[in-house]
Design an enzyme around this catalytic site. Structure first.
Site, mmCIF file in Angstrom:
data_model
loop_
_atom_site.group_PDB
_atom_site.id
_atom_site.type_symbol
_atom_site.label_atom_id
_atom_site.label_comp_id
_atom_site.label_asym_id
_atom_site.label_seq_id
_atom_site.Cartn_x
_atom_site.Cartn_y
_atom_site.Cartn_z
ATOM 1 N N GLY A 59 0.825 -1.203 0.000
ATOM 2 C CA GLY A 59 0.000 0.000 0.000
ATOM 3 C C GLY A 59 0.858 1.252 0.000
ATOM 4 C CB SER A 60 0.507 4.570 -1.563
ATOM 5 O OG SER A 60 0.874 4.107 -2.849
ATOM 6 N N GLY A 61 1.600 5.262 1.198
ATOM 7 C CA GLY A 61 1.490 5.913 2.495
ATOM 8 C C GLY A 61 2.662 5.609 3.416
ATOM 9 C CG HIS A 62 3.688 2.208 4.231
ATOM 10 N ND1 HIS A 62 3.103 2.459 5.445
ATOM 11 C CD2 HIS A 62 2.905 1.295 3.614
ATOM 12 C CE1 HIS A 62 2.012 1.705 5.568
ATOM 13 N NE2 HIS A 62 1.869 1.003 4.458
ATOM 14 C CE LYS B 46 4.945 -3.095 3.916
ATOM 15 N NZ LYS B 46 4.716 -2.888 2.481
ATOM 16 C CG ASP C 291 0.801 -6.283 0.762
ATOM 17 O OD1 ASP C 291 -0.035 -5.732 0.022
ATOM 18 O OD2 ASP C 291 1.502 -5.646 1.572
ATOM 19 C CG HIS D 232 -1.278 -0.483 7.414
ATOM 20 N ND1 HIS D 232 -0.482 -1.558 7.722
ATOM 21 C CD2 HIS D 232 -1.028 -0.174 6.123
ATOM 22 C CE1 HIS D 232 0.222 -1.900 6.643
ATOM 23 N NE2 HIS D 232 -0.096 -1.084 5.665
#
Lengths: 330, 330
Positions: A53-56, A104, A109, A218
């Site tokens: 996911g994006s945001g990391h 991860k 995922d 998250h």
């Protein structure tokens, strides 16, 4: 909650366009959401692919480049990328030497990389996988069966990336990646909750005088909430949790990681406390990295990752790396 | 406001200890608050010294290393360092070729660097100074007579640092630094206020549906408050403010800088909008840097800096740099 965005639906696409403009050394396919180093496939080299996911950020797209990943697949914010992205990435970086998927441990995922591995192998690409599950805080969390993959991912990507750059074959690169995953442990702490563009408000409530120990990346729940602690007390708690889970048998690489909104000034101060605790526990420190590397949007907080490093891993750590997020050596 | 600290009084000392442990390539004198590259003084090389209040990391301590600064003097949070620090730094880095002081235009910094220059010259060190005053938002702000020094400082430190590394003499390094300061312009935007450890609460009130255009890096007031805008609207406003103040005559270096708490995902998306506006205004972009470089503790927001770069400045930009905060090339 205020954000520097246009509309929530376009956040990832906008970011990829802006990333492409800042990094001509990368090929950013905004439509298909794949980030590839420009010289891929590198003849004879194993290709490393990760994603999530994006945001990391900078994880994973900011770790694409010589000495680390060959490609990354960004999903929507806090949402797994899809198999099609991973297959495209594998095809773009495979020189015939095969591809390693670095995954991860989140349910989406894992499923999607599994499916992508089958699809890629149908296309004649040899695929190996490594699962990163370094977070000692909790098991069976919001998006995870077993332990979550967090800061240890940086060590897996850097060390396996260095081995691949040296020309190691797929089984050897995969073995190193698994060894690094095996000896890496993380523990995170939240001072505030992250706000996703889609939700527009913090993903959980944390009273002004409390912090959450053992947080995920998250906003998944941690081990417990406590009244606000000093950075020294947090370092004691986090490092003891790591050492209790796996006492190292030799020197460690240390990652003191910011979750996004915590100033670098505070992260350096926290590092001083982490080093103090490691010294008190007689753990030798080989190298230390401090900064925002595996983030959770605008969450305030930090995590500590320890990776036990023998001489080979230390050599791979010191090997040159040239990515937007991590860069040293030649 | 929660922070990852022990006590407010020790924040800078703690950070310097943690920085020393993470960066053995630097000599960090925690007691006297001077950060010096380990190989200083470099024979025949002009020494570059900067400094200012803490809370803007990686500026300035994170920009110490080959190709950039030789030393940095961190003050207390948002407070000027004292002349004694600057004299110590000058003495530590002077090889006999002289020292350039890079000074952001804040009253305390200017006075203290002036005094330090006199003291250093009394000790036989040749000193030149450059004043950075790149922020076009306002004049005569909270701590400033004239314009504030902000993001343009990165360009002055990098480009003058590269010239010094090449062996340019003091007058030439100073001339380049002044030229860069002359052609650099910045504009900042706040989505939230920073919180200093000493105060423990935000330095100003910004309603949840408003932002402040033209903010400084210490929470100084900007030009105006507006209802929350999209990143595209902010880019239009900021870039137009820069181009109105100084229309470039050639290609520019672009810094899209995060103020601290704004996620890299959003900064990249904002960069896409900045690049769009520059394209519409027919400004050619030579290089782009996106990230947290000149921060204001945990403030959410961003700034844009443009630096017009001729071939010489472009060559100096591309020259190798090896510091904790900025690193590329060999």
């Amino acid at each position: 909650m205020k954000m520097l965005i246009n509309v929530a639906e376009r956040v990832v696409a906008d970011a990829l366009r802006g990333m492409a403009q800042a990094h001509p050394e990368l090929v950013v396919d905004v439509e298909n959401r794949v980030i590839v180093r420009r010289d891929a496939p590198v003849a004879g080299k194993v290709g490393l692919v990760s994603g999530g996911g994006s945001g990391h950020e900078p994880l994973h797209g900011g770790f694409v480049g010589p000495g680390m990943l060959d490609a990354a697949c960004p999903g929507e914010v806090f949402t797994s990328p899809v198999p099609d992205q991973m297959v495209r990435a594998a095809a773009a970086v495979d020189s015939g030497a095969g591809v390693l998927f670095i995954v991860k441990n989140y349910t989406g995922d894992v499923l999607n990389f599994d499916m992508a591995a089958e699809l890629a192998e149908d296309e004649g690409i040899q695929v190996a996988k490594v699962l990163v599950q370094d977070d000692v805080a909790v098991t069976d969390s919001l998006y995870t069966a077993g332990r979550r993959g967090t800061g240890g991912t940086l060590f897996v990507e850097k060390l396996a990336g260095a081995a691949a750059e040296e020309g190691a074959p797929l089984d050897r690169v995969a073995a190193i990646a698994r060894r690094v995953a095996d000896v890496s442990r993380s523990f995170g702490v939240a001072l505030s909750a992250p706000t996703t563009p889609a939700k527009g408000s913090p993903t959980f409530d944390l009273p002004v005088n409390e912090l959450e120990l053992g947080i995920g990346i998250h906003g998944e729940p941690g081990r417990e909430r406590r009244r606000i602690m000093t950075s020294g007390e947090i370092a004691d708690f986090a490092v003891d949790a790591l050492l209790e889970d796996r006492p190292p048998n030799g020197p460690v690489l240390v990652l003191v990681n910011g979750m996004g909104a915590t100033p670098l000034l505070e992260l350096y101060g926290f590092n001083a406390e982490v080093q103090r605790v490691l010294g008190e526990r007689r753990v030798a420190v080989a190298r230390t990295l401090v900064g925002n590397y595996v983030t959770s949007l605008d969450m305030a907080g930090c995590s500590v990752t320890l990776c036990e490093a023998d001489e080979e891993l230390l050599r791979l750590w010191d090997a040159p790396v040239s990515t937007p997020g991590l860069r040293w050596g030649r």
